[in-house]
Enzyme design. Sequence first.
Site, PDB file in Angstrom:
ATOM      1  N   HIS A   1       6.544 -21.143  16.092  1.00  0.00           N
ATOM      2  CA  HIS A   1       5.737 -21.311  14.882  1.00  0.00           C
ATOM      3  C   HIS A   1       4.630 -22.360  15.090  1.00  0.00           C
ATOM      4  O   HIS A   1       4.696 -23.193  16.005  1.00  0.00           O
ATOM      5  CB  HIS A   1       6.622 -21.723  13.709  1.00  0.00           C
ATOM      6  CG  HIS A   1       7.332 -23.040  13.943  1.00  0.00           C
ATOM      7  ND1 HIS A   1       6.721 -24.262  13.757  1.00  0.00           N
ATOM      8  CD2 HIS A   1       8.597 -23.308  14.350  1.00  0.00           C
ATOM      9  CE1 HIS A   1       7.573 -25.232  14.034  1.00  0.00           C
ATOM     10  NE2 HIS A   1       8.718 -24.689  14.410  1.00  0.00           N
ATOM     11  N   GLY A   2       3.632 -22.322  14.227  1.00  0.00           N
ATOM     12  CA  GLY A   2       2.561 -23.312  14.261  1.00  0.00           C
ATOM     13  C   GLY A   2       3.025 -24.672  13.785  1.00  0.00           C
ATOM     14  O   GLY A   2       4.171 -24.852  13.347  1.00  0.00           O
TER      15      GLY A   2
ATOM     16  N   SER B   1       4.069 -27.627  11.766  1.00  0.00           N
ATOM     17  CA  SER B   1       4.627 -27.689  10.411  1.00  0.00           C
ATOM     18  C   SER B   1       4.507 -29.099   9.857  1.00  0.00           C
ATOM     19  O   SER B   1       4.213 -30.057  10.591  1.00  0.00           O
ATOM     20  CB  SER B   1       6.096 -27.273  10.422  1.00  0.00           C
ATOM     21  OG  SER B   1       6.889 -28.294  11.011  1.00  0.00           O
TER      22      SER B   1
ATOM     23  N   GLU C   1      16.007 -21.732  13.053  1.00  0.00           N
ATOM     24  CA  GLU C   1      16.022 -23.048  13.677  1.00  0.00           C
ATOM     25  C   GLU C   1      17.448 -23.556  13.847  1.00  0.00           C
ATOM     26  O   GLU C   1      18.357 -23.171  13.094  1.00  0.00           O
ATOM     27  CB  GLU C   1      15.232 -24.027  12.790  1.00  0.00           C
ATOM     28  CG  GLU C   1      15.246 -25.483  13.235  1.00  0.00           C
ATOM     29  CD  GLU C   1      14.513 -25.713  14.539  1.00  0.00           C
ATOM     30  OE1 GLU C   1      15.029 -25.257  15.589  1.00  0.00           O
ATOM     31  OE2 GLU C   1      13.455 -26.368  14.518  1.00  0.00           O
TER      32      GLU C   1
END
Length: 292
Positions: free
Chosen positions: A19-20, A22, A108
């Site tokens: 993911h980018g 956060s 996660e």
Amino acid sequence: MHHPHRRAILPKRIILVRHGESQGNLDTSAYSTIPDNKIPLTPEGITQARHAGAQLKQFISADASSPNWRVYFYVSPYERTRSTLREIGRSFSKKRVIGVREECRIREQDFGNFQVKERMKAVKETRERFGRFFYRFPEGESAADVFDRVSSFLESLWRDVDMNRLHHDPSHDLNLIIVSHGLALRVFLMKWFKWTVEQFEYLNNLGNCGIRVMQLGSGGEYSLAIHHTEEEMLEWGLSPEMIADQKWRAKAARGEWNEHCPWYLDAFFDNLADSDESVDTDDQTNSFNSCA
């Protein structure tokens, strides 16, 4: 059971994407007031995800030998991964996307519930002393726990491919794209390539929107060495032996055993005799008698 059609429907690539950036990456205190699964992307994370989508589209479509390519997505249910997927999706047309599935098993690592910053710092210091793979966070998971659920996901993924639950036209090259989290993706690679716990401990985390491309080799094995350079793999923490294995996989026939990879045998045995005749049976007999 032999499936004569299996080689034709294997995905050409399995692509792993973290993911980018956060809010939690930017400020760890966010975890003390926001549930981990609801941590959003930052504006920079959104930009990273859009760039990753353009990057994925560019190298998939650049393969002139397969103009009829398609993509299928698996995504973690967390807000930051779903948002990353939405931004990646801007680079693809509906024609190219044959499906998407939310998959809870690639979420996660569970660090507990609301995370107090000072306490988590001490806990992570303890993890470094204990070892990253087996250390279980209080009220949370160890990497070994994540390994178990990712292994279960991998079995389901292969059933999806084997039974064509993805509704993939065999005349189209399929790219499976998995949008997940740093540790879950490292564990995925560990499981896939049969890396040991010791080898896992040396792996570096993917950066935000980092990409790892496992591409199908000429013999039917998947390899990181087809798309990525040796320098990249060294930066990720792969040893020279692991890189040699990736290069071997790029051309190996599917299902072959890489007898040249040291960790398959040498890491577990000090000295194996080359043949039965080389074994000193007298020493063996004396050893058994002394233990009786």
